[in-house]
Scaffold this motif. Sequence first.
Motif, PDB file in Angstrom:
ATOM      1  N   THR A  75       0.834  -1.190  -0.075  1.00 32.06           N
ATOM      2  CA  THR A  75       0.151  -0.085  -0.011  1.00 32.06           C
ATOM      3  C   THR A  75       0.916   1.278  -0.119  1.00 32.06           C
ATOM      4  O   THR A  75       1.923   1.390   0.645  1.00 32.06           O
ATOM      5  N   MET A  76       0.406   2.095  -0.837  1.00 32.03           N
ATOM      6  CA  MET A  76       1.468   3.375  -0.949  1.00 32.03           C
ATOM      7  C   MET A  76       0.554   4.537  -1.103  1.00 32.03           C
ATOM      8  O   MET A  76      -0.629   4.607  -0.968  1.00 32.03           O
ATOM      9  N   SER A  77       1.156   5.747  -1.185  1.00 35.14           N
ATOM     10  CA  SER A  77       0.369   6.953  -1.093  1.00 35.14           C
ATOM     11  C   SER A  77       0.923   7.821  -2.342  1.00 35.14           C
ATOM     12  O   SER A  77       1.988   7.858  -2.914  1.00 35.14           O
ATOM     13  N   LEU A  78       0.135   8.637  -2.739  1.00 33.02           N
ATOM     14  CA  LEU A  78       0.341   9.809  -3.903  1.00 33.02           C
ATOM     15  C   LEU A  78      -0.570  10.795  -3.639  1.00 33.02           C
ATOM     16  O   LEU A  78      -1.750  10.797  -3.172  1.00 33.02           O
ATOM     17  N   PRO A  79      -0.200  12.190  -4.113  1.00 32.01           N
ATOM     18  CA  PRO A  79      -0.988  13.328  -3.954  1.00 32.01           C
ATOM     19  C   PRO A  79      -2.288  13.325  -4.614  1.00 32.01           C
ATOM     20  O   PRO A  79      -2.194  12.587  -5.875  1.00 32.01           O
ATOM     21  N   GLY A  80      -3.207  13.372  -4.065  1.00 25.99           N
ATOM     22  CA  GLY A  80      -4.713  13.458  -4.893  1.00 25.99           C
ATOM     23  C   GLY A  80      -4.747  14.220  -6.319  1.00 25.99           C
ATOM     24  O   GLY A  80      -5.611  14.147  -7.035  1.00 25.99           O
ATOM     25  N   ALA A  81      -3.744  15.165  -6.335  1.00 26.15           N
ATOM     26  CA  ALA A  81      -3.881  16.056  -7.490  1.00 26.15           C
ATOM     27  C   ALA A  81      -3.649  15.373  -8.615  1.00 26.15           C
ATOM     28  O   ALA A  81      -4.026  15.877  -9.767  1.00 26.15           O
ATOM     29  N   ILE A  82      -3.283  14.274  -8.857  1.00 28.14           N
ATOM     30  CA  ILE A  82      -3.050  13.521 -10.170  1.00 28.14           C
ATOM     31  C   ILE A  82      -4.023  13.268 -10.716  1.00 28.14           C
ATOM     32  O   ILE A  82      -4.088  13.156 -11.948  1.00 28.14           O
ATOM     33  N   PHE A  83      -5.324  13.216 -10.071  1.00 25.58           N
ATOM     34  CA  PHE A  83      -6.536  13.018 -10.866  1.00 25.58           C
ATOM     35  C   PHE A  83      -7.453  14.291 -11.014  1.00 25.58           C
ATOM     36  O   PHE A  83      -8.501  14.145 -11.691  1.00 25.58           O
ATOM     37  N   TYR A  84      -6.752  15.455 -10.746  1.00 22.61           N
ATOM     38  CA  TYR A  84      -6.980  16.700 -11.465  1.00 22.61           C
ATOM     39  C   TYR A  84      -6.050  17.384 -12.521  1.00 22.61           C
ATOM     40  O   TYR A  84      -6.239  18.276 -12.961  1.00 22.61           O
ATOM     41  N   GLN A  85      -5.179  16.383 -12.859  1.00 21.30           N
ATOM     42  CA  GLN A  85      -4.064  16.940 -13.858  1.00 21.30           C
ATOM     43  C   GLN A  85      -4.511  16.800 -15.416  1.00 21.30           C
ATOM     44  O   GLN A  85      -5.281  15.652 -15.750  1.00 21.30           O
ATOM     45  N   THR A  86      -4.451  17.861 -16.273  1.00 24.31           N
ATOM     46  CA  THR A  86      -4.617  17.601 -17.428  1.00 24.31           C
ATOM     47  C   THR A  86      -3.351  17.022 -18.206  1.00 24.31           C
ATOM     48  O   THR A  86      -2.364  16.746 -17.847  1.00 24.31           O
ATOM     49  N   ILE A  87      -3.741  16.831 -19.600  1.00 23.48           N
ATOM     50  CA  ILE A  87      -2.986  16.191 -20.534  1.00 23.48           C
ATOM     51  C   ILE A  87      -1.607  17.039 -20.683  1.00 23.48           C
ATOM     52  O   ILE A  87      -0.634  16.344 -20.836  1.00 23.48           O
ATOM     53  N   ALA A  88      -1.658  18.402 -20.469  1.00 22.63           N
ATOM     54  CA  ALA A  88      -0.488  19.147 -20.538  1.00 22.63           C
ATOM     55  C   ALA A  88       0.187  19.271 -19.186  1.00 22.63           C
ATOM     56  O   ALA A  88       1.174  20.171 -19.126  1.00 22.63           O
ATOM     57  N   GLY A  89      -0.454  18.767 -18.142  1.00 19.60           N
ATOM     58  CA  GLY A  89       0.263  18.928 -16.786  1.00 19.60           C
ATOM     59  C   GLY A  89      -0.067  20.143 -16.021  1.00 19.60           C
ATOM     60  O   GLY A  89       0.398  20.189 -15.058  1.00 19.60           O
ATOM     61  N   ASP A  90      -1.064  20.762 -16.437  1.00 24.49           N
ATOM     62  CA  ASP A  90      -1.942  21.794 -15.629  1.00 24.49           C
ATOM     63  C   ASP A  90      -2.856  21.382 -14.829  1.00 24.49           C
ATOM     64  O   ASP A  90      -3.218  20.085 -14.751  1.00 24.49           O
ATOM     65  N   TYR A  91      -3.475  22.266 -14.034  1.00 25.79           N
ATOM     66  CA  TYR A  91      -4.344  21.823 -12.872  1.00 25.79           C
ATOM     67  C   TYR A  91      -5.403  22.849 -13.053  1.00 25.79           C
ATOM     68  O   TYR A  91      -5.217  24.194 -13.177  1.00 25.79           O
ATOM     69  N   PRO A  92      -6.925  22.456 -12.770  1.00 23.40           N
ATOM     70  CA  PRO A  92      -8.066  23.548 -12.831  1.00 23.40           C
ATOM     71  C   PRO A  92      -7.984  23.990 -11.256  1.00 23.40           C
ATOM     72  O   PRO A  92      -8.386  23.446 -10.351  1.00 23.40           O
ATOM     73  N   GLU A  93      -7.333  25.262 -11.283  1.00 23.79           N
ATOM     74  CA  GLU A  93      -6.692  25.531  -9.922  1.00 23.79           C
ATOM     75  C   GLU A  93      -7.987  25.750  -8.971  1.00 23.79           C
ATOM     76  O   GLU A  93      -7.946  25.523  -7.649  1.00 23.79           O
ATOM     77  N   ASP A  94      -8.951  26.446  -9.506  1.00 22.90           N
ATOM     78  CA  ASP A  94     -10.153  26.631  -8.561  1.00 22.90           C
ATOM     79  C   ASP A  94     -10.822  25.587  -7.844  1.00 22.90           C
ATOM     80  O   ASP A  94     -11.095  25.491  -6.787  1.00 22.90           O
ATOM     81  N   VAL A  95     -10.996  24.558  -8.999  1.00 24.16           N
ATOM     82  CA  VAL A  95     -11.653  23.227  -8.325  1.00 24.16           C
ATOM     83  C   VAL A  95     -10.571  22.696  -7.481  1.00 24.16           C
ATOM     84  O   VAL A  95     -11.265  22.017  -6.364  1.00 24.16           O
ATOM     85  N   LEU A  96      -9.286  22.575  -7.726  1.00 21.30           N
ATOM     86  CA  LEU A  96      -8.370  21.756  -6.843  1.00 21.30           C
ATOM     87  C   LEU A  96      -8.360  22.582  -5.525  1.00 21.30           C
ATOM     88  O   LEU A  96      -8.264  21.752  -4.435  1.00 21.30           O
ATOM     89  N   LEU A  97      -8.214  23.756  -5.524  1.00 19.78           N
ATOM     90  CA  LEU A  97      -8.248  24.425  -4.103  1.00 19.78           C
ATOM     91  C   LEU A  97      -9.345  24.231  -3.378  1.00 19.78           C
ATOM     92  O   LEU A  97      -9.468  24.210  -1.887  1.00 19.78           O
ATOM     93  N   GLN A  98     -10.497  24.205  -3.944  1.00 16.06           N
ATOM     94  CA  GLN A  98     -11.612  24.171  -3.386  1.00 16.06           C
ATOM     95  C   GLN A  98     -11.771  22.631  -2.882  1.00 16.06           C
ATOM     96  O   GLN A  98     -12.356  22.524  -1.470  1.00 16.06           O
ATOM     97  N   GLU A  99     -11.416  21.631  -3.531  1.00 14.96           N
ATOM     98  CA  GLU A  99     -11.756  20.313  -3.006  1.00 14.96           C
ATOM     99  C   GLU A  99     -10.493  19.516  -2.387  1.00 14.96           C
ATOM    100  O   GLU A  99     -10.638  18.893  -1.499  1.00 14.96           O
ATOM    101  N   MET A 100      -9.296  20.130  -2.713  1.00 16.01           N
ATOM    102  CA  MET A 100      -8.133  19.624  -1.868  1.00 16.01           C
ATOM    103  C   MET A 100      -7.039  20.728  -1.513  1.00 16.01           C
ATOM    104  O   MET A 100      -6.031  20.920  -2.183  1.00 16.01           O
ATOM    105  N   PRO A 101      -7.412  21.696  -0.663  1.00 16.67           N
ATOM    106  CA  PRO A 101      -6.789  22.894  -0.499  1.00 16.67           C
ATOM    107  C   PRO A 101      -5.439  22.595   0.089  1.00 16.67           C
ATOM    108  O   PRO A 101      -4.280  23.306  -0.052  1.00 16.67           O
ATOM    109  N   ALA A 102      -5.113  21.268   0.860  1.00 17.77           N
ATOM    110  CA  ALA A 102      -4.000  20.859   1.336  1.00 17.77           C
ATOM    111  C   ALA A 102      -3.137  19.952   0.316  1.00 17.77           C
ATOM    112  O   ALA A 102      -2.207  19.240   0.698  1.00 17.77           O
TER     113      ALA A 102
END
Length: 464
Positions: A61-88
């Motif tokens: 069992t291991m861990s990874l940041p939850g942001a990997i499921f918010y990552q776009t094909i270009a490596g960016d993130y929808p910052e507003d949704v990411l900060l709202q749902e995973m602020p930490a």
Amino acid sequence: MTRKKTAQKPSRRLRGAANLEEARDFVAQRGIEELECFVANQAGVARGKVMPAEKFLGNPTMSLPGAIFYQTIAGDYPEDVLLQEMPADGDLVLRPDFSTLAAVPWAPDPTAQIILDAFHRDGRPLENAPRQVLKRVLEFYRRSGWEPIVAPEIEFYLVKRNTDPDYPLEPPIGRSGRAEIGRQAYSISAVNEFDDLFEDIYDYSEAQGLAIDALIHEEGAGQMEINLRHGHPLDLADQVFLFKRTIREAALQHDMYATFMAKPIARQPGSAMHIHTSVVNMQTGRNLFSNEDGSPSPEFFSFIAGLQTYLPAAMSMLAPYVNSYRRLTRNSTAPINLRWGYDNRTTGLRIPPSDPAARRVENRVPSSDANPYLAIAATLACGYLGIEGGLQPGEPVTGSAYNLDYDLPRGILEAVIELGECEPLIEVLGEHFVKTYSAVKRTEFETFMQVISPWEREYLLLNV
């Protein structure tokens, strides 16, 4: 294409283990030194870690940041949704599915790979992880006493190496020393041009326990198709995920690229991922699409109607990028609507010839760039809603459907809007997933809009 004869090897499981103890045996028998442990994100890209085998087996069992499921094909993130749902940006818990354990046959050192499932730290499945989305849809079928069976067909192009994104792609050079200049649909000699590559693809696939049913040359120059044997949707989604990786790696070893872009080359056909689907009654083992006398069942027609009704709202999962919609144009061998017909390849939904036990529906809409977990989940979700609602399809098309009206969204933003407004589909797929996925697609579109295309420079630079 002629397969090379190989010596008989002792029988042993090529793919999968039932538990940690069997995984240890798998690793020990093959002298595995490292494990590639990964999940498929929204784009179907493998994200994870490479670990020493001993460390993985000691604590799988291991861990990874939850942001990997918010990552776009270009490596960016929808910052507003990411900060709202995973602020930490906290960690997820990732657990291996031992049934996916397999060798990595192209690795220089003895290496294995395994697919992980994502969970919240309290043990709940992560709602926006694509593999969990497919499991969620399958649970709806299980509650009804049904089990879907799928068989994907994946098209792709072989192209010359290309390190300049502004330079158009070209077919690779085969063993004759020449590139294809015309379309070679179903040509054996065109496949033979790349015999060595396909030998490696077959060998790599066998080493991973992946089941190729057939390999053919498609219509485009350098365009190929691999058909997989039918089976359980989760297993087949895993196989497509691993096949894409396998084909790309094999092509690189032969100094070329394999691309699953939906429309990589102008004026050439696009690449699809056709999905054949039937549904089995879990209690009787009978194909739900056929009555006892062999005639089509009401559920068969309702499944078709569900696809006709809900696939437009699911389109962003079947055609996930701006490029995907370049494939879906009139008279391009790709469908532009959701009409259906018996053995009619011009319609979005085709009913292949078969006996009653194998009666199935072929969804010809998805493009090869789609995440296989999401494309299969979307197809099954739409069909399920059709059966549950007792929907009725339109009349089958007997001629060409290419000149009929468009039924499908023409672009990714239109598709995302339709998904967000379809309450029945949101209920089956999960509200959290739809919110996350839509945010990722919108962010990718904004990234695309920052690029100035050659068309704009050609026609607007000095004319407007």
